[in-house]
Motif scaffolding. Structure first.
Motif, short mmCIF file in Angstrom:
data_model
loop_
_atom_site.label_atom_id
_atom_site.label_comp_id
_atom_site.label_asym_id
_atom_site.label_seq_id
_atom_site.Cartn_x
_atom_site.Cartn_y
_atom_site.Cartn_z
N PRO A 1 0.82 -1.21 0.00
CA PRO A 1 0.00 0.00 0.00
C PRO A 1 0.86 1.26 0.00
CG PRO A 1 -0.01 -1.01 2.17
CD PRO A 1 0.68 -1.97 1.24
N PRO A 2 0.36 2.35 -0.56
CA PRO A 2 1.14 3.59 -0.59
C PRO A 2 1.14 4.29 0.76
CG PRO A 2 -1.03 3.97 -1.52
CD PRO A 2 -0.95 2.49 -1.22
N VAL A 3 2.19 5.06 1.01
CA VAL A 3 2.22 5.97 2.16
C VAL A 3 1.53 7.25 1.71
CG1 VAL A 3 3.66 7.28 3.74
CG2 VAL A 3 4.34 4.95 3.07
N PRO A 4 0.39 7.59 2.29
CA PRO A 4 -0.41 8.69 1.75
C PRO A 4 0.07 10.08 2.17
CG PRO A 4 -1.52 7.76 3.63
CD PRO A 4 -0.28 6.93 3.43
N ASN A 5 -0.23 11.05 1.34
CA ASN A 5 -0.16 12.48 1.67
C ASN A 5 1.23 13.00 2.00
OD1 ASN A 5 -3.03 12.34 1.52
ND2 ASN A 5 -3.11 11.71 3.67
N PHE A 6 2.27 12.30 1.54
CA PHE A 6 3.63 12.77 1.83
C PHE A 6 4.02 13.89 0.88
CE2 PHE A 6 8.24 12.73 1.40
CZ PHE A 6 8.64 12.75 2.73
N LYS A 7 4.48 15.01 1.46
CA LYS A 7 4.88 16.16 0.65
C LYS A 7 6.25 16.71 1.02
CE LYS A 7 0.21 17.86 -0.42
NZ LYS A 7 -0.75 19.01 -0.25
N GLU A 8 6.54 16.81 2.32
CA GLU A 8 7.75 17.49 2.76
C GLU A 8 8.68 16.54 3.50
OE1 GLU A 8 7.16 21.19 4.78
OE2 GLU A 8 5.29 21.62 3.69
N VAL A 9 9.93 16.47 3.04
CA VAL A 9 10.94 15.64 3.68
C VAL A 9 11.32 16.24 5.03
CG1 VAL A 9 13.30 14.77 3.53
CG2 VAL A 9 11.85 14.82 1.49
N ASP A 10 11.38 15.42 6.05
CA ASP A 10 11.84 15.85 7.36
C ASP A 10 13.36 15.76 7.38
OD1 ASP A 10 12.56 16.17 10.01
OD2 ASP A 10 10.88 15.01 10.79
N PRO A 11 14.07 16.88 7.54
CA PRO A 11 15.54 16.82 7.52
C PRO A 11 16.11 15.88 8.57
CG PRO A 11 14.76 19.09 7.41
CD PRO A 11 13.57 18.24 7.71
N GLU A 12 15.41 15.73 9.69
CA GLU A 12 15.90 14.84 10.74
C GLU A 12 15.87 13.39 10.29
OE1 GLU A 12 15.12 14.11 15.50
OE2 GLU A 12 13.39 14.46 14.19
N LEU A 13 14.89 13.03 9.45
CA LEU A 13 14.76 11.66 8.98
C LEU A 13 15.56 11.42 7.70
CD1 LEU A 13 10.92 11.12 9.49
CD2 LEU A 13 12.78 10.67 11.10
N GLY A 14 15.71 12.44 6.89
CA GLY A 14 16.40 12.31 5.62
C GLY A 14 15.55 11.61 4.57
N TYR A 15 16.20 11.23 3.48
CA TYR A 15 15.48 10.55 2.39
C TYR A 15 14.97 9.20 2.87
CZ TYR A 15 14.74 7.54 -1.63
OH TYR A 15 14.21 6.64 -2.52
#
Length: 668
Positions: free
Chosen positions: A472-486
């Motif tokens: 299943p897709p991860v929904p509604n993702f738009k902005e990368v969290d710098p703390e988490l990275g790619y």
């Protein structure tokens, strides 16, 4: 292989474990249970909807002081006075009727809490997915005749089938409903007493006296219609008894208990069930889980609880609130649901001729002893690394080589970044896999379902990802969290997945992790979500047929699906299944027509017999005929199967409570 507390010893000799059945009950779905539920989850359907205005007002009435967390980690308090500031989104249940949809006995319904009903529904669906049918049990009466008793697991597997029930809030819905009914009744009586006192002592004029009389009459009528009576089944409804009530329903006599690991419960239960099988307590375990704090009885309270803690989202646009791993994440959305898994030893599945969905390579159940609601990043990565290392040693795999074929099924609840689950999970992954983390596909279900509390949606989805190859897709993702990275987040669709790493976390520093591997089909192809079921996994037809013969006692057994329940079609009593022993010399009474809906398609299945109408009382004034008609109605047996000399309890299963009800009906 199982690990406990990060320091457990490996079991020897190892027992191969596998999942053979899985089921989901989803919010926003008519009837909660549907054959398309797995397909809905895998394609990424969203089940989050607006919260009704009345439930929003209930939260305002609680006089909540809410903790607000800033991006910098500071906190401040805010007093809530308007519905503009409360929870506006949730994943709530549609109508659910276990009698209509599953054929559950209506006379036993009053002893079940809502959560237990949901868990039982999931368990029945999972048994069907696993290809484990129920059989009609017959009992010998004191006169030597045989009567059909009920549908249960076959004798061959009853004693080695365990049940493990998990729920964060079992019995709460019933408790809240009972308390509300009692206090509303008392409030009505207090109001009536006040009005009657006012009427008796007032020198009011005719108009006021008339108004008081009207209100008093209306209250008396309401009290008469809604009088509170204490329910003798109170304890059964409010206790956590889903494990024993489901076991009683299907006749499972193996290990039986309930657990509560908060939001890690589903995965935790899978780990405990694994230990049961590895230590020889049983050969299979049905793990059932359910929760529903979004009900009309509970939402005002538990919504307020999450709101006050500062962990709940309060917006009204799903795409801006349900945002796993996104830099903007700021609070969870509550949900409900039910799930079930059938965990077996590989030998048990092989005896049935069934190819498992997946193999359970290892499990860990631990506690970080850290904080009530925050996660200990260092401990989680240590526990994850130890599990993966032991799986590598036991199964001869290399974590870096399998990374491109691995899906990480996350717990991520999209709570505020500092102390939230996303950081702990991602940091643990990077610690364990290094640069190979970017090759691991990350999946999440809570962006579609909200947080179902103890329900193991992700555990079922993990198995179905492996079975279908669809993530299943991860929904509604738009902005990368710098703390988490790619992050290599799933966009939905087919992926070359062979391994699952699943992490669950819960309040109180609970941590549970499992690792699974796909059991490949002979041709390497995977079925589509709409073509799942045990029939696609019958790998040895001769073993399957032989197993059905042994458990049913029939030479030509046939299976059917009636009210979502997989059964061996009843062909009458056999000595093999009579009272669980081999007494085959008793006189056989004609079996009644089985009340059933039309059977669904199943291997070697025939249409189920049509339902038998409840017998009407015979014409005439015969007391005996009237009594027999009432007994027939209570037991479901036609009057021609009944005899004056049959014992009410021993032969007909009418316990003292039912006898009292029946005698009251006779007197009436």
């Amino acid at each position: 292989m199982a690990i406990h507390g990060g320091g457990g010893k490996r079991q020897a000799p190892p027992v191969d474990l596998c999942i053979t059945g899985a089921a989901l009950g989803l919010p926003g779905v008519d009837g909660v249970f549907s054959d398309d539920n797995v397909g809905r989850m895998l394609r990424g359907d969203v089940f989050i909807r607006p919260v009704p205005e009345e439930l929003r007002r209930q939260m305002v009435e609680k006089n909540i002081t809410r903790l607000l967390k800033t991006e910098g980690g500071e906190g401040r308090f805010e007093y809530i006075q308007s519905t503009a500031d409360v929870i506006k989104l949730a994943a709530r249940s549609e109508e659910f009727d276990i009698v209509r949809d599953f054929g559950f006995p209506e006379d036993r319904l009053a002893a079940l809490d809502r959560v237990t009903k949901l868990a039982i529904g999931a368990g029945i669906d999972a048994l069907r997915d696993a290809g484990i049918p129920l059989v009609m049990r017959y009992k010998t009466t004191t006169k030597g005749t045989k009567l059909p008793d009920r549908w249960v697991l076959p004798d061959d597997i009853r004693d080695d089938t365990g049940v493990l029930f998990t729920s964060a809030f079992p019995g709460y819905d019933s408790y809240a409903e009972i308390m509300a009914d009692f206090y509303q009744d008392r409030e009505r009586r207090n109001r009536l007493a006040e009005l009657e006192t006012l009427r008796a002592g007032s020198g009011a004029g005719e108009a006021l006296s008339g108004e008081l009389d009207r209100r008093i009459a209306a209250l008396k009528k309401e009290i008469e219609e809604k009088t509170y009576h204490f329910d003798r089944r109170f304890l059964f409804r409010v206790l956590s008894m889903g494990h024993s009530q489901f076991a009683e329903y299907i006749g499972a006599r193996g290990p039986n208990t309930s657990t509560n690991g908060a939001c890690s419960s589903g995965t935790q239960a899978l780990g405990i069930a694994s230990d049961w099988i590895r230590t020889g307590r049983c050969r299979r375990v049905i793990v059932i889980s359910a929760d529903d704090i979004t009900s009309d009885n509970l939402f005002g309270w538990f919504g307020s609880g999450f709101l006050a803690s500062g962990s709940a989202a309060t917006g009204e646009v799903v795409e801006e609130e349900a945002i796993p791993f996104d830099r903007r994440r700021h609070g969870l959305i509550v949900g409900m649901g039910a799930s079930a898994l059938v965990l077996e030893s590989a030998d048990s599945a092989r005896e049935r001729g069934i190819r498992p969905i997946c193999q359970v390579l290892g499990t860990v159940v631990a506690n970080s002893a850290f904080h009530g609601s925050r996660l200990d990043v260092n401990h989680i990565r240590h526990v994850m690394d130890k599990l993966i290392s032991q799986v590598e040693a036991e199964h001869g795999i290399d974590r870096y080589q399998i990374a491109p074929e691995t899906v990480f099924v996350s717990h991520e609840t999209y709570t505020p970044a500092r102390g939230g689950s996303a950081s702990a999970e991602v940091f643990a992954l990077r610690h364990c896999y290094g640069s190979a983390t970017d090759r691991i596909l990350i999946a999440n279900t809570k962006g579609a379902t909200g947080h179902p509390m103890a329900v193991g949606f992700e555990d079922v989805v993990s198995a179905k990802i492996l079975e279908t190859g669809i993530v299943p897709p991860v929904p509604n993702f738009k902005e990368v969290d710098p703390e988490l990275g790619y992050l290599n987040l799933s966009k939905g669709g087919a992926y070359p997945v062979r391994y699952i790493l699943r992490l669950a976390a819960g309040f109180g520093s609970q941590i549970s992790i499992t690792m699974m591997r796909w059991v490949a089909t002979p041709d390497g192809r995977r079925p589509a979500p709409g073509a799942l079921g045990y029939a696609t996994r019958i790998e040895n037809a001769a073993a399957w047929t032989g197993w059905l013969k042994r458990l049913s006692g029939y030479e030509a057994p046939e299976v059917e699906v009636v009210k979502r329940t997989l059964r061996v079609r009843d062909q009458g009593p056999t000595a093999y299944r009579e009272n669980g022993n081999g007494n085959g010399n008793a006189q056989v009474a004609a079996a009644p027509v089985v009340p059933a809906a039309p059977a669904q398609a199943a291997p070697s299945a025939q249409a189920a017999p049509s339902a038998l109408a409840a017998p009407a009382a015979p014409a005439g004034d015969s007391v005996r005929d009237r009594v027999m008609a009432i007994i027939a109605e209570k037991t479901g047996y036609p009057t021609d199967m009944l005899d004056d000399d049959l014992d009410l309890e021993a032969d007909l299963g009418i316990d003292t409570v039912k006898q009292a009800e029946m005698f009251a009906a006779i007197r009436a």
